[in-house]
Design an enzyme around this catalytic site. Structure first.
Site, PDB file in Angstrom:
ATOM      1  N   SER A  67       0.735  -1.272  -0.116  1.00 21.47           N
ATOM      2  CA  SER A  67      -0.225  -0.129  -0.313  1.00 21.47           C
ATOM      3  C   SER A  67       0.636   1.126  -0.204  1.00 21.47           C
ATOM      4  O   SER A  67       0.150   2.074   0.147  1.00 21.47           O
ATOM      5  CB  SER A  67      -1.197  -0.274   0.958  1.00 21.47           C
ATOM      6  OG  SER A  67       0.141   0.301   2.554  1.00 21.47           O
ATOM      7  N   THR A 199      -1.385   3.448   4.326  1.00 21.01           N
ATOM      8  CA  THR A 199      -0.681   4.590   4.026  1.00 21.01           C
ATOM      9  C   THR A 199       0.357   4.107   5.414  1.00 21.01           C
ATOM     10  O   THR A 199       0.059   3.833   6.259  1.00 21.01           O
ATOM     11  CB  THR A 199      -1.320   5.572   4.667  1.00 21.01           C
ATOM     12  OG1 THR A 199      -2.438   5.804   3.557  1.00 21.01           O
ATOM     13  CG2 THR A 199      -0.978   7.317   4.627  1.00 21.01           C
ATOM     14  N   THR A 217       2.000   7.211   0.441  1.00 24.24           N
ATOM     15  CA  THR A 217       1.652   5.851   0.342  1.00 24.24           C
ATOM     16  C   THR A 217       1.311   5.679  -1.194  1.00 24.24           C
ATOM     17  O   THR A 217       1.558   6.325  -2.573  1.00 24.24           O
ATOM     18  CB  THR A 217      -0.219   6.531   0.491  1.00 24.24           C
ATOM     19  OG1 THR A 217      -1.370   5.371   0.330  1.00 24.24           O
ATOM     20  CG2 THR A 217      -0.268   7.799  -0.261  1.00 24.24           C
ATOM     21  N   ARG A 227      -7.180  10.343  -8.468  1.00 22.57           N
ATOM     22  CA  ARG A 227      -7.964  10.850  -7.214  1.00 22.57           C
ATOM     23  C   ARG A 227      -6.454  10.685  -6.519  1.00 22.57           C
ATOM     24  O   ARG A 227      -5.211  10.586  -6.353  1.00 22.57           O
ATOM     25  CB  ARG A 227      -8.261   9.283  -7.219  1.00 22.57           C
ATOM     26  CG  ARG A 227      -8.732   9.244  -5.501  1.00 22.57           C
ATOM     27  CD  ARG A 227      -8.200   8.904  -4.410  1.00 22.57           C
ATOM     28  NE  ARG A 227      -8.082   8.205  -3.370  1.00 22.57           N
ATOM     29  CZ  ARG A 227      -7.848   8.297  -2.477  1.00 22.57           C
ATOM     30  NH1 ARG A 227      -6.623   7.435  -2.245  1.00 22.57           N
ATOM     31  NH2 ARG A 227      -8.584   7.898  -0.907  1.00 22.57           N
ATOM     32  N   THR A 250      -4.606   6.895   8.550  1.00 21.82           N
ATOM     33  CA  THR A 250      -4.516   6.574   7.845  1.00 21.82           C
ATOM     34  C   THR A 250      -6.219   5.560   7.220  1.00 21.82           C
ATOM     35  O   THR A 250      -7.156   6.134   9.076  1.00 21.82           O
ATOM     36  CB  THR A 250      -4.124   5.608   8.738  1.00 21.82           C
ATOM     37  OG1 THR A 250      -3.380   4.207   7.421  1.00 21.82           O
ATOM     38  CG2 THR A 250      -4.082   5.202   9.408  1.00 21.82           C
ATOM     39  N   GLY A 251      -6.537   5.071   6.481  1.00 18.54           N
ATOM     40  CA  GLY A 251      -7.822   4.969   6.625  1.00 18.54           C
ATOM     41  C   GLY A 251      -8.422   5.603   4.839  1.00 18.54           C
ATOM     42  O   GLY A 251      -7.742   5.989   4.297  1.00 18.54           O
ATOM     43  N   GLY A 253      -9.291   7.616   2.613  1.00 14.01           N
ATOM     44  CA  GLY A 253      -8.691   8.595   2.753  1.00 14.01           C
ATOM     45  C   GLY A 253     -10.169  10.157   1.950  1.00 14.01           C
ATOM     46  O   GLY A 253      -9.781  11.276   2.735  1.00 14.01           O
TER      47      GLY A 253
END
Ligand SMILES: *[C@@H]1O[C@H](CO)[C@@H](O)[C@H](O)[C@H]1NC(C)=O
Ligand SMILES: *[C@@H]1O[C@H](CO)[C@@H](O)[C@H](O)[C@H]1NC(C)=O
Length: 339
Positions: A67, A199, A217, A227, A250-251, A253
């Site tokens: 990732s 990330t 990331t 994007r 993180t997650g 986004g």
């Protein structure tokens, strides 16, 4: 025998919350070699910026869990593009790159934006050209693995798919897409995969309380080309202020960047909150609007206290992060229960 191994693992690696101490390196996910690289930079006399840059760069080179860095998260065209940022909490300078193509060391380019321009963020093809001019090597970020992820996606009718209100129906067909006559999907959202950690976010604080934070990331797998997520956005992906501390998120986004969770957490600490509470407040704010978002955040203040928080959703109830400080003789894996 198995039981013994499990017990030893939980005792030596899964500290609930360790002692506060400086210097401190803390990062999202169990990316231990990144923590080690950042810690090594501090130990050899490097600055907190050097630590964050080296730590995130280690993840870019190792591709962490796929990732971060080259060869992961191909977009709709099969291309890997990178986002990264670095922030100096002494000067409040930020360098960031987004939608960076063909350059592996995104956080290095972010630092070059900070130190070799008076800008904050460069994007896309122009960012790649800037990077090449600054001496970074241009190379293909595609690997057999990312090609394979891409071809499987094409074979599966381009699912999962992040488009909506277009024709043909993106939940069953590949593009090219055209806008549908009516816009009617409300909150239809596909979740970021909780298994692809997505990330590295890192905070480093030295003995004197200098704070730096950064992220790197390769974004969301199968994203619409162009994007950009939360990671390279100051206050969203990470934030640092040497008068308070730092935070990194993180997650998912696309959702998280709407709430500037790293900025919010730092402001909470400025107002007196301990790091764990500050982290929780940032998660709660998002939860109020998106109860089922996937996300986590780490927070640390200038006395070396730290904490983390995450939103509990199906498949994600514990968030792992790494800490290195004089109390952990090597990078320690910590965890927090999501709420
Ligand atoms: C990638 O795949 C090609 C063709 O299938 C193969 O020749 C090559 O060795 C592979 N590369 C790696 C690094 O696995
Ligand atoms: C950091 O947080 C801890 C825990 O709440 C607190 O005791 C300490 O005073 C804080 N440090 C600063 C500089 O605010």
């Amino acid at each position: 025998m198995c039981l013994v191994v499990v017990v030893v693992y939980s005792l030596t690696l899964l500290l609930p919350l360790g002692q506060a101490s400086l210097p401190l390196v803390i990062n999202t996910w169990p990316f231990k070699d990144a923590t080690g690289a950042a810690w090594g930079a501090l130990q050899s006399g490097g600055s907190v910026l050097d630590a964050v840059e080296k730590g995130c760069a280690r993840c870019e080179a190792d591709q962490c869990d796929g990732s971060v860095g080259y060869g992961g998260s191909p977009d709709e065209n099969g291309e890997t593009t990178l986002d990264a940022m670095i922030m100096n909490g002494d000067t409040m300078e930020v360098g960031a790159v987004a939608d960076l193509r063909r350059i592996k060391n995104a956080v290095g380019v972010a630092r070059a934006v900070m130190e070799r321009t008076t800008h904050t963020m460069l994007v896309g093809e122009s960012a790649s050209l800037f990077a090449e001019n600054m001496g970074f090597t241009a190379e293909d970020l595609t690997t057999n693995k990312s090609l394979n992820i891409f071809s499987e996606w094409l074979k599966g009718n381009c699912q999962p798919n992040y488009r909506k209100n277009v024709f043909p129906d993106p939940s069953a067909h590949c593009g090219p897409y055209k806008p549908r006559a009516t816009v009617r999907d409300k909150q239809m959202r596909r979740h970021a995969n909780v298994n692809s950690h997505d990330t590295i976010g890192m905070i480093a604080i030295d003995q004197a309380g200098h704070v730096a934070a950064g992220t790197s990331t390769n974004g969301l797998t199968h994203k619409v080309p162009g994007r950009v997520g939360d990671s390279p956005i100051a206050g969203a992906g990470a934030y640092a202020d040497s008068s308070v501390g730092g935070a990194a998120a993180t997650g998912d986004g696309d959702v998280m960047m709407r709430f500037l969770p790293s900025y919010l957490a730092v402001e909470q600490m400025r107002a007196g909150a301990d790091p764990s509470t500050a982290c929780k407040t940032a998660i709660s704010r998002i939860k109020r609007h998106y109860a089922d978002f996937f996300g986590a955040i780490i927070c640390a203040n200038t006395t070396g206290h730290y904490g983390a928080a995450c939103n509990k959703v199906a498949g994600f109830s514990t968030f792992f992060y790494m800490v290195s400080n004089p109390e952990t003789d090597k990078p320690a894996l910590l965890s927090v229960d999501c709420f």
